[in-house]
Design an enzyme around this catalytic site. Structure first.
Site, PDB file in Angstrom:
ATOM      1  N   SER A 205      82.914  24.920 -38.602  1.00  0.00           N
ATOM      2  CA  SER A 205      82.957  26.288 -39.137  1.00  0.00           C
ATOM      3  C   SER A 205      83.914  27.152 -38.321  1.00  0.00           C
ATOM      4  O   SER A 205      84.607  28.017 -38.874  1.00  0.00           O
ATOM      5  CB  SER A 205      81.557  26.908 -39.197  1.00  0.00           C
ATOM      6  OG  SER A 205      81.049  27.113 -37.901  1.00  0.00           O
ATOM      7  N   ASN A 206      83.998  26.908 -37.011  1.00  0.00           N
ATOM      8  CA  ASN A 206      84.974  27.658 -36.203  1.00  0.00           C
ATOM      9  C   ASN A 206      86.399  27.234 -36.525  1.00  0.00           C
ATOM     10  O   ASN A 206      87.307  28.065 -36.553  1.00  0.00           O
ATOM     11  CB  ASN A 206      84.683  27.496 -34.707  1.00  0.00           C
ATOM     12  CG  ASN A 206      83.546  28.398 -34.272  1.00  0.00           C
ATOM     13  OD1 ASN A 206      83.713  29.603 -34.151  1.00  0.00           O
ATOM     14  ND2 ASN A 206      82.366  27.818 -34.097  1.00  0.00           N
TER      15      ASN A 206
ATOM     16  N   HIS B 259      81.419  29.382 -26.453  1.00  0.00           N
ATOM     17  CA  HIS B 259      80.049  28.972 -26.141  1.00  0.00           C
ATOM     18  C   HIS B 259      79.081  29.957 -26.799  1.00  0.00           C
ATOM     19  O   HIS B 259      79.262  31.171 -26.671  1.00  0.00           O
ATOM     20  CB  HIS B 259      79.845  28.943 -24.626  1.00  0.00           C
ATOM     21  CG  HIS B 259      78.489  28.439 -24.270  1.00  0.00           C
ATOM     22  ND1 HIS B 259      78.121  27.114 -24.425  1.00  0.00           N
ATOM     23  CD2 HIS B 259      77.394  29.087 -23.810  1.00  0.00           C
ATOM     24  CE1 HIS B 259      76.862  26.977 -24.069  1.00  0.00           C
ATOM     25  NE2 HIS B 259      76.392  28.141 -23.694  1.00  0.00           N
TER      26      HIS B 259
HETATM   27  C1  GRF Z   1      79.602  26.453 -32.051  1.00  0.00           C
HETATM   28  O1  GRF Z   1      78.371  27.095 -32.015  1.00  0.00           O
HETATM   29  C2  GRF Z   1      80.308  26.594 -30.726  1.00  0.00           C
HETATM   30  O2  GRF Z   1      79.983  27.754 -30.042  1.00  0.00           O
HETATM   31  C3  GRF Z   1      79.808  25.392 -29.960  1.00  0.00           C
HETATM   32  O3  GRF Z   1      79.712  24.375 -30.915  1.00  0.00           O
HETATM   33  C4  GRF Z   1      79.452  24.948 -32.192  1.00  0.00           C
HETATM   34  C5  GRF Z   1      80.451  24.370 -33.155  1.00  0.00           C
HETATM   35  O4  GRF Z   1      80.169  24.718 -34.488  1.00  0.00           O
HETATM   36  N1  GRF Z   1      80.693  25.101 -28.854  1.00  0.00           N
HETATM   37  P1  GRF Z   1      81.225  24.419 -35.635  1.00  0.00           P
HETATM   38  O5  GRF Z   1      81.493  22.918 -35.636  1.00  0.00           O
HETATM   39  O6  GRF Z   1      82.478  25.195 -35.321  1.00  0.00           O
HETATM   40  O7  GRF Z   1      80.584  24.865 -36.901  1.00  0.00           O
END
Ligand code: GRF
Length: 202
Positions: free
Chosen positions: A15-16, A110
């Protein structure tokens, strides 16, 4: 200034990655040139395809050592002339050698207010601990886990009515805004690191 090439490293949902890909499209001087994924079948691979971002799958189990695994990744980065690495849910610790090679050019996000609740389960650990405020941190990566100089942080209050799921949802929504903002500051050369302090040049 030449275009900055970004590589995103991710292991999971992505999602990021998707939020970054959406944001970077609107920036004149940067693009995501590569997704490095270590997990076969991870949803982020499809997200890369949809965003027309080249991806490579590099599985740790196919290498006899972490050094060999990282050499393969480095070769991909060199091929694409990558300037900046953005870790987005990449579930592997990078070696000190790798981190030194890309000194001050690797970012991580994080889902808690560092230095509290480091590790894989930042959201759950903060929720279970009963803190009233958690949040999101974007930081430079150094040789220790969840440790490098902090670029941006945003607090997220934990409500009495929150469940782990509702809190996760709010934290992720903040992540998706905060991470592109931090990456943009690095791309635009607006970050000055002095020791542990990161100054944002206006
Ligand atoms: C996020 O919550 C980030 O903070 C952590 O891992 C998660 C990744 O989520 N490091 P996504 O794969 O980006 O949805």
């Amino acid at each position: 200034m030449k275009d900055k090439k970004i590589a995103v490293f991710a292991s999971g949902k992505g999602s990021n990655f998707a939020a970054l890909a959406g944001a970077v499209k609107k920036w004149p001087k940067a693009d995501i040139a590569l997704l490095v994924c270590d997990t076969p079948g991870a949803a982020v691979l499809n997200k890369a395809k949809r965003a027309a971002v080249k991806s490579v799958l590099v599985e740790r189990k196919n290498f006899s050592s972490r050094a060999a695994f990282e050499r393969k990744i480095t070769a991909h980065l060199k091929n694409e002339k990558i300037d900046v690495i953005v870790l987005a849910g990449f579930m592997r610790l990078l070696s000190p050698l790798f981190v030194r090679k890309f000194k001050n050019r690797i970012l991580n996000i994080h889902p808690a207010l560092l230095p509290a609740f480091k590790g894989e389960h930042g959201i759950r650990d903060a929720f279970d601990y009963g803190v009233k405020t958690s949040g999101v941190t974007v930081h430079f990566v150094d040789e220790k886990m969840d440790h490098g100089p902090i670029i941006l942080q945003q607090a997220v209050p934990i409500r009495e009515t929150d469940t782990l799921e509702t809190l996760e949802k709010r934290i992720h929504a903040i992540e998706h805004r905060l991470y592109p903002n931090a990456v943009k500051l690095l791309i635009d050369e607006k970050l000055k690191i002095t020791g542990r302090k990161v100054l944002i040049l206006r």
